[in-house]
Design a protein around this motif. Structure first.
Motif, PDB file in Angstrom:
ATOM      1  N   GLN A  18     -15.199  -3.145 107.175  1.00 29.21           N
ATOM      2  CA  GLN A  18     -15.056  -4.592 107.377  1.00 29.21           C
ATOM      3  C   GLN A  18     -14.132  -5.176 106.303  1.00 29.21           C
ATOM      4  N   THR A  19     -13.397  -6.215 106.674  1.00 30.76           N
ATOM      5  CA  THR A  19     -12.513  -6.873 105.713  1.00 30.76           C
ATOM      6  C   THR A  19     -13.139  -8.189 105.261  1.00 30.76           C
ATOM      7  N   PHE A  20     -13.122  -8.405 103.950  1.00 32.44           N
ATOM      8  CA  PHE A  20     -13.670  -9.650 103.381  1.00 32.44           C
ATOM      9  C   PHE A  20     -12.546 -10.371 102.634  1.00 32.44           C
ATOM     10  N   THR A  21     -12.494 -11.701 102.798  1.00 29.08           N
ATOM     11  CA  THR A  21     -11.439 -12.495 102.161  1.00 29.08           C
ATOM     12  C   THR A  21     -12.042 -13.436 101.120  1.00 29.08           C
ATOM     13  N   PHE A  22     -11.386 -13.507  99.977  1.00 30.64           N
ATOM     14  CA  PHE A  22     -11.858 -14.360  98.868  1.00 30.64           C
ATOM     15  C   PHE A  22     -10.709 -15.240  98.390  1.00 30.64           C
ATOM     16  N   ASP A  23     -11.025 -16.212  97.527  1.00 30.03           N
ATOM     17  CA  ASP A  23      -9.958 -17.028  96.937  1.00 30.03           C
ATOM     18  C   ASP A  23      -9.031 -16.141  96.111  1.00 30.03           C
ATOM     19  N   SER A  24      -9.630 -15.175  95.422  1.00 29.54           N
ATOM     20  CA  SER A  24      -8.848 -14.285  94.581  1.00 29.54           C
ATOM     21  C   SER A  24      -9.687 -13.064  94.213  1.00 29.54           C
ATOM     22  N   ILE A  25      -9.040 -11.951  93.995  1.00 28.62           N
ATOM     23  CA  ILE A  25      -9.783 -10.739  93.626  1.00 28.62           C
ATOM     24  C   ILE A  25      -9.146 -10.129  92.371  1.00 28.62           C
ATOM     25  N   ALA A  26      -9.952  -9.943  91.344  1.00 27.86           N
ATOM     26  CA  ALA A  26      -9.476  -9.242  90.150  1.00 27.86           C
ATOM     27  C   ALA A  26      -9.847  -7.775  90.319  1.00 27.86           C
ATOM     28  N   ASP A  27      -9.176  -6.908  89.592  1.00 29.04           N
ATOM     29  CA  ASP A  27      -9.525  -5.491  89.712  1.00 29.04           C
ATOM     30  C   ASP A  27      -9.510  -4.812  88.353  1.00 29.04           C
ATOM     31  N   ILE A  28      -9.567  -3.504  88.378  1.00 31.18           N
ATOM     32  CA  ILE A  28      -9.696  -2.747  87.135  1.00 31.18           C
ATOM     33  C   ILE A  28      -8.514  -2.947  86.190  1.00 31.18           C
ATOM     34  N   GLU A  29      -7.377  -3.376  86.750  1.00 33.91           N
ATOM     35  CA  GLU A  29      -6.179  -3.621  85.924  1.00 33.91           C
ATOM     36  C   GLU A  29      -6.208  -5.006  85.274  1.00 33.91           C
ATOM     37  N   SER A  30      -7.115  -5.869  85.713  1.00 36.41           N
ATOM     38  CA  SER A  30      -7.114  -7.255  85.230  1.00 36.41           C
ATOM     39  C   SER A  30      -7.517  -7.326  83.759  1.00 36.41           C
ATOM     40  N   THR A  31      -6.770  -8.114  82.997  1.00 30.87           N
ATOM     41  CA  THR A  31      -7.081  -8.270  81.571  1.00 30.87           C
ATOM     42  C   THR A  31      -7.897  -9.550  81.358  1.00 30.87           C
ATOM     43  N   GLN A  32      -8.393  -9.700  80.135  1.00 33.39           N
ATOM     44  CA  GLN A  32      -9.129 -10.917  79.800  1.00 33.39           C
ATOM     45  C   GLN A  32      -8.216 -12.140  79.969  1.00 33.39           C
ATOM     46  N   ILE A  33      -6.960 -11.989  79.637  1.00 34.49           N
ATOM     47  CA  ILE A  33      -6.024 -13.117  79.783  1.00 34.49           C
ATOM     48  C   ILE A  33      -5.849 -13.458  81.265  1.00 34.49           C
ATOM     49  N   ASP A  34      -5.761 -12.425  82.110  1.00 34.61           N
ATOM     50  CA  ASP A  34      -5.638 -12.676  83.562  1.00 34.61           C
ATOM     51  C   ASP A  34      -6.829 -13.489  84.061  1.00 34.61           C
ATOM     52  N   ILE A  35      -8.019 -13.101  83.616  1.00 33.32           N
ATOM     53  CA  ILE A  35      -9.232 -13.788  84.095  1.00 33.32           C
ATOM     54  C   ILE A  35      -9.266 -15.224  83.558  1.00 33.32           C
ATOM     55  N   PHE A  36      -8.821 -15.389  82.314  1.00 33.84           N
ATOM     56  CA  PHE A  36      -8.778 -16.757  81.770  1.00 33.84           C
ATOM     57  C   PHE A  36      -7.806 -17.613  82.581  1.00 33.84           C
ATOM     58  N   GLN A  37      -6.642 -17.040  82.902  1.00 36.54           N
ATOM     59  CA  GLN A  37      -5.659 -17.839  83.655  1.00 36.54           C
ATOM     60  C   GLN A  37      -6.156 -18.159  85.061  1.00 36.54           C
ATOM     61  N   LEU A  38      -6.883 -17.216  85.624  1.00 36.72           N
ATOM     62  CA  LEU A  38      -7.388 -17.395  86.989  1.00 36.72           C
ATOM     63  C   LEU A  38      -8.558 -18.384  87.051  1.00 36.72           C
ATOM     64  N   ILE A  39      -9.469 -18.273  86.075  1.00 41.69           N
ATOM     65  CA  ILE A  39     -10.711 -19.058  86.136  1.00 41.69           C
ATOM     66  C   ILE A  39     -10.809 -20.099  85.029  1.00 41.69           C
ATOM     67  N   GLY A  40     -10.534 -19.665  83.798  1.00 41.03           N
ATOM     68  CA  GLY A  40     -10.775 -20.538  82.646  1.00 41.03           C
ATOM     69  C   GLY A  40      -9.845 -21.737  82.557  1.00 41.03           C
ATOM     70  N   ALA A  41      -8.547 -21.501  82.701  1.00 36.61           N
ATOM     71  CA  ALA A  41      -7.585 -22.600  82.530  1.00 36.61           C
ATOM     72  C   ALA A  41      -7.792 -23.698  83.580  1.00 36.61           C
ATOM     73  N   PRO A  42      -7.943 -23.360  84.872  1.00 35.43           N
ATOM     74  CA  PRO A  42      -8.212 -24.418  85.853  1.00 35.43           C
ATOM     75  C   PRO A  42      -9.536 -25.128  85.589  1.00 35.43           C
ATOM     76  N   LEU A  43     -10.516 -24.379  85.076  1.00 33.78           N
ATOM     77  CA  LEU A  43     -11.827 -24.980  84.772  1.00 33.78           C
ATOM     78  C   LEU A  43     -11.684 -26.053  83.694  1.00 33.78           C
TER      79      LEU A  43
END
Ligand SMILES: Nc1ncnc2c1ncn2[C@@H]1O[C@H](COP(=O)(O)OP(=O)(O)OP(=O)(O)O)[C@@H](O)[C@H]1O
Length: 163
Positions: A18-43
């Protein structure tokens, strides 16, 4: 070994056919900075616009909740690749408040920040900013938290390890 979950794109993954769709998906390559830019900065921008914001980490033990929300155990408030969302968000929030206050100095803007830091484990809620508060019941809808901190208090608390 069979792949259980496969990332198809930055917004979709497949699992058990089955295929599931999300606003965004992080993966094993994602860094802490990536997650901050994706979630923290908009927050932070959301908070500055006057809205409440929350981050909820959910997952099995060892899946990286603490690492993502807080950072690696050796990460401090000083610049560090392994810092998680919380110190980055706090740092950005107060930088942005200073920026806005300077930009609109004529208006003498006053910001009030309130934050809560909670852990839900075995259906028990613990206030991580005041560990004596640990018997909130999940069923109670209007439990009140004591965590109303100034920027300096929160900063001291984070530098002390946040325990
Ligand atoms: N993206 C990552 N990169 C490097 N190390 C990671 C990453 N995610 C987690 N880890 C490491 O994996 C281990 C388990 O992660 P963590 O403690 O964050 O899991 P948890 O979901 O909070 O677990 P628990 O529910 O048991 O508290 C830790 O040593 C952490 O530093």
């Amino acid at each position: 070994m069979a792949t259980i979950v496969q990332k198809i794109s930055n917004k979709s993954l497949s699992m058990a056919g089955q295929t599931f769709t999300f606003d965004s998906i992080a993966d094993i390559e994602s860094t802490q900075i990536d997650i901050f830019q994706l979630i923290g900065a908009p927050l932070v921008e959301n908070c500055l616009a006057g809205f409440n914001s929350s981050v909820f980490a959910y997952g099995q033990t060892g899946s990286g909740k603490t690492y993502t929300i807080w950072g690696a155990s050796n990460a401090s408030l000083e610049e560090c690749d392994q810092q998680g969302l919380t110190p980055r968000v706090c740092q950005r929030l107060f930088e942005r408040i200073n920026e806005e206050q300077e930009r609109h100095a004529d208006k003498q803007l006053v910001y009030m920040c309130r934050c809560s830091f909670l852990e839900i484990y075995n259906e028990q809620i613990t206030d991580l900013l005041d560990r004596s508060q640990k018997n909130f019941q999940v069923k109670e809808a209007n439990w009140e938290l004591t965590a109303s901190w100034t920027g300096d208090q929160l900063s001291d608390h984070l530098q002390d390890g946040g325990g």
